[in-house]
Design a protein around this motif. Structure first.
Motif, PDB file in Angstrom:
ATOM      1  N   ASP A 101       0.797  -1.228   0.000  1.00 53.25           N
ATOM      2  CA  ASP A 101       0.000   0.000   0.000  1.00 53.25           C
ATOM      3  C   ASP A 101       0.831   1.281   0.000  1.00 53.25           C
ATOM      4  OD1 ASP A 101      -2.754   0.833  -0.123  1.00 53.25           O
ATOM      5  OD2 ASP A 101      -2.539   1.648   1.892  1.00 53.25           O
ATOM      6  N   ASP A 125       0.403  -3.109  -4.447  1.00 50.90           N
ATOM      7  CA  ASP A 125      -0.240  -1.807  -4.279  1.00 50.90           C
ATOM      8  C   ASP A 125      -1.391  -1.657  -5.272  1.00 50.90           C
ATOM      9  OD1 ASP A 125      -0.581   0.755  -3.190  1.00 50.90           O
ATOM     10  OD2 ASP A 125       0.740   1.679  -4.666  1.00 50.90           O
ATOM     11  N   THR A 146      -5.464  -2.564  -1.604  1.00 46.21           N
ATOM     12  CA  THR A 146      -4.281  -3.415  -1.728  1.00 46.21           C
ATOM     13  C   THR A 146      -4.579  -4.832  -1.253  1.00 46.21           C
ATOM     14  OG1 THR A 146      -2.766  -1.536  -1.521  1.00 46.21           O
ATOM     15  CG2 THR A 146      -1.871  -3.695  -0.992  1.00 46.21           C
TER      16      THR A 146
END
Length: 343
Positions: A101, A125, A146
């Motif tokens: 993330d 991500d 994510t």
């Protein structure tokens, strides 16, 4: 990948990540990290994957961390897998590192050097602004969180969901979709949520903890911040914004993480397409959250100011005063390229 492209991970990228993890020797040290000031998606994705990785390879030595003080904000301090969290100062060079993330490598702080030095570096991500800073990049801008990417990798590793893994991933998914209210909530999101719920997680308790529980001091802090909300026509659009200071946190006895949800109240202003909250990190240091209802691509604003995010939700860090921070946002909004092309 350039800003705005919705390019999903290729089969080759998925295979590379799976092969890298399968190729680690027994007893390998694996470090998982997420971005500074972690939110529900960062922590939930990271800890959910850590629990799954422990099932995948019980001999692995698994640790999880994030930049800054090891303080997990409520309501995420009750997430399963929290026992694997260690301060960044205790981290040594691992055999493999997975990042969750983080829209840019700068969001890792000093842990960025660990990522660039580790033999295996994998980035998971969903931020469109993420250009890919790992040796292996699993970046899906079409994913609502994510945790969607994390679950995809766990599935390819053959790890079945259990209630602990599912609770972490559900928290991540629910927080990044605003309790399934945002436009990113697709049929696939509900299908994943259904599979997570099917493990037996207590959805009512989790949702109450995430969205309907707040300390009295935080309620009063929100009241003070909302009372000074400003509505202005920045860039020809409605901008609603407010701020919180270190003095506010001290007055109401609240940690910095207590104001993360404040942006959801500011974005409710009917006359504003754009909402912004300036939050204190330290003396003269700020973290800025931005939300858009559609007319502004706030990820472009954030990237231009050193941050990142999505079209509808983004943020950045800045120094100076609240006034100087807001001046930089107004200047970015005056540049019409941040407007979404309406065709």
């Amino acid at each position: 990948m350039t800003l705005g492209q919705a390019v999903r991970p290729t089969p080759g990228e998925w295979d590379a990540a799976v092969s890298a993890l399968r190729g680690l020797p027994p007893g390998a040290r694996v470090l998982l990290a997420c971005h500074v000031n972690p939110d529900g998606d960062a922590l939930g994705s990271m800890l959910g994957f850590a629990l799954g990785l422990r099932r995948f390879a019980p001999s692995f030595v698994i640790e999880a961390t994030f930049p800054g003080p090891m303080v997990v904000p409520a309501p995420f301090d009750r997430l399963p897998g929290a026992s694997m969290l260690v301060p960044e100062s205790a981290v040594s060079l691992p055999d493999a590192m997975l990042v969750f993330d983080a829209a840019s490598i700068e969001r890792l702080g000093a842990l960025a050097a660990t990522l660039t030095s580790t033999p295996v570096g994998i980035v998971l991500d969903h931020h469109a602004s993420n250009a890919g800073f790992g040796a292996i990049n699993l970046i899906d801008p079409t994913a609502a969180a994510t945790s969607v990417v994390a679950e995809g990798l766990l599935s390819r590793l053959g790890v079945a969901l259990d209630p602990e893994i599912a609770e972490c991933l559900y928290v991540a998914l629910a927080t990044d979709t605003g309790s399934f209210k945002h436009g990113s909530t697709t049929p696939a999101v509900h299908e994943l949520a259904a599979r997570l719920i099917a493990t037996g997680i207590p959805v009512g308790d989790i949702s109450r903890r995430l969205f309907d529980t707040r300390p009295y001091g935080a309620v009063r802090l929100f009241g003070a911040a909302l009372a000074r909300t400003v509505l202005e026509p920045a860039g020809g659009l409605g901008l609603a914004w407010t701020y919180v200071t270190l003095e506010d946190l001290a007055e109401f006895g609240q940690p910095a993480g207590a104001v993360e949800a404040l942006i959801d109240s500011v974005r409710c202003v009917a006359e504003a397409d754009l909402a912004c909250v300036v939050k204190p990190v330290g003396p003269g240091e700020w973290s800025v959250s931005m939300r858009s209802k559609g007319a502004v691509d706030v990820s472009r604003v954030a990237v231009g100011l050193g941050g990142g995010g999505h079209r509808f939700a983004a943020g950045f860090s800045a120094g100076g005063t609240v006034e100087s921070v807001m001046a930089s946002i107004r200047a970015a909004l005056a540049d019409r390229v941040v407007l979404v092309d309406q065709g």
